[in-house]
Design an enzyme around this catalytic site. Sequence first.
Site, PDB file in Angstrom:
ATOM      1  N   ASP A 162       0.805  -1.225   0.000  1.00 19.72           N
ATOM      2  CA  ASP A 162       0.000   0.000   0.000  1.00 19.72           C
ATOM      3  C   ASP A 162       0.835   1.271   0.000  1.00 19.72           C
ATOM      4  OD1 ASP A 162      -2.482   1.619   0.484  1.00 19.72           O
ATOM      5  OD2 ASP A 162      -1.395   2.057   2.336  1.00 19.72           O
ATOM      6  N   ASP A 165       5.020   0.700   3.870  1.00 20.05           N
ATOM      7  CA  ASP A 165       5.097  -0.568   4.596  1.00 20.05           C
ATOM      8  C   ASP A 165       4.887  -1.710   3.606  1.00 20.05           C
ATOM      9  OD1 ASP A 165       2.351  -0.510   4.025  1.00 20.05           O
ATOM     10  OD2 ASP A 165       1.887   0.400   5.959  1.00 20.05           O
ATOM     11  N   TYR A 322      -7.606   2.650   7.290  1.00 23.63           N
ATOM     12  CA  TYR A 322      -8.466   2.996   6.151  1.00 23.63           C
ATOM     13  C   TYR A 322      -9.923   2.776   6.529  1.00 23.63           C
ATOM     14  CZ  TYR A 322      -4.475   3.488   2.998  1.00 23.63           C
ATOM     15  OH  TYR A 322      -3.315   3.917   2.393  1.00 23.63           O
ATOM     16  N   GLU A 569       5.263  10.098   3.261  1.00 15.88           N
ATOM     17  CA  GLU A 569       4.860   8.753   2.836  1.00 15.88           C
ATOM     18  C   GLU A 569       3.965   8.804   1.596  1.00 15.88           C
ATOM     19  OE1 GLU A 569       3.451   4.504   4.720  1.00 15.88           O
ATOM     20  OE2 GLU A 569       2.692   6.329   5.679  1.00 15.88           O
TER      21      GLU A 569
END
Length: 617
Positions: A162, A165, A322, A569
């Site tokens: 995703d 990570d 999420y 990120e």
Amino acid sequence: MYGRDPWGGPLEINTADSATDDDRSRNLQDFDRAALSRPLDETQQSWLLGPTEQKKKKYVDLGCIIVSRKIFIWTVGTIVVSALIAGFITLIVKTVPRHHHSHAPADNYTLALHKALMFFNAQKSGKLPKHNNVSWRGNSCTQDGKSDSSSITKDLVGGYYDAGDAIKFHFPKAFAMTMLSWSVIEYSSKYETAGELNHVKDIIKWGTDYFLKTFNHSADSISRVVAQVGVGDTSGGSTTPNDHYCWMRPEDIDYDRPVQECSSCSDLAAEMAAALASASIVFKDNKAYSQKLVHGAKTLFSFARQQRGRYSAGSAEAAIFYNSTSYWDEFIWGGAWLYYATGNSSYLQLATTTGLAKHAGTFWGSLDNSVLSWDNKLAGAQLLLSRLRLFLSPGYPYEEMLRTFHNQTSITMCSYLPIFTSWNRTRGGLIQLNHGRPQPLQYVVNAAYLATLFSDYLDAADTPGWYCGPNFYSTKVLREFAQTQMDYILGKNPRKMSYVVGFGTHYPKHVHHRGASIPKNKIRYNCKGGWKWRDSSKPNPNTLVGALVAGPDKHDGFRDVRSNYNYTEPTLAGNAGLVAALVALSGEKGGIDKNTIFSAVPPMFPTPPPPPAPWKP
């Protein structure tokens, strides 16, 4: 002796006449004067003068056709002259030295597009293809699904990680694949011009191949789907090795990666259905694969409708990272994509149901509902269905709801214009679609894509603009909005920072990403061994080309710090929106494919409205 008078009368010749030669000569001259004293007809003239010169023919007989002699001569002459000129030009072209002119340089959007797509190569999980073109990546997590005895499938190898990570979150990943497919359907010619069509299709197929593993795609009905692979919850001070506690290259992961399933997850299943349905249009030329995707999409959507519930309601992990707020928007979104993929009007009837739109927030007038994201697809669904009204105009019984979606889309576009101050902007001009909270860029790129696409829809429909209240605005202003936002992201901002890694010379060097931050030096760093790279102040040893980082704060500030994921990120969903916006703005204005999305849609014959009720006195 009697002869024949050549002038038409009897002629008597006296042979006994003994006149002299002078007398005879005088008599002949008398005869000549008598002959000349009368007009001669044509026959008589021909006897005296011999054959006359024939007149030139005015026509030429070509056998099958008779043409004017003048036209014939002009035609033949023209052909001959043209042939001589063509031969002369050919001779010049062959003899004059050739100068190879280079193509015009690619615009910034096209250059950034090449890089943005590379991010997906870096995020691939499983056994990588030979030409993945990311030197510091290798095969990883090839045991996913095999260690979990309760999983519905033993093969969950593949797909995409995703973000920074190694977790595979299926909800935002499905949205990312849907966005990429949508952009290919609309702008395939631009991808082809950029030389990236096959690349982006490979990226989509890598995702859809994986999604087909997450449920029984050959069945007509299912009872559960896989929602996530890997975990990241470190709350409560947990030291159990997982994808967030550890800082490891994906290739070195040796801890367990649990599989999470759900049996009541309408939002997830409907979004996965949208991903497969939209991809089936992308791969329509591969009939067998396209049909497999369509069948899987139907199965997922049926499951979503029957087993109601939010996927994150039954998962602490999903709720943290999420969290889904609703599944009604996914019903409209998934229904619209299934209609385009199948042509089955039952999906259109569902997507245009007033009750569904009401639950999704169409009539709420909320600004937040107009922001397209991995959680809320309402703005995207409304534009997608406005497309149907603009180009096919199906009429009754869909017209009323389609007109509502079209109006709401117009209002959303109006909100993007600075003149209406619907949204705050930073001093540098970045629109604050998440109200100044962290990680703003993923929402901005989606808005830029919607604005450009709506502008191109109107242009393709020969509509010069749209109304915001009483005021009419040209489609040009929407494109300008999208360009200013994307230019900000590409470096035209107060910090002169490009937020797309590898684009330009000044971009984030400390991206929050495990694989990019640990050198590929044949040393295996264990769970905690990689922490030194997480906490290092040195730039990443590997460049995560094309990654869209989370972005600046509401004051245009940015901290290039690896440990602060709110700045540095990247995510799949963010990069999918970036790719879509870049390809839409690349090259020449417009360029949408009006018809491909309607390939499966049957001809529209609007049903007449019902007759009025009988008149009663």
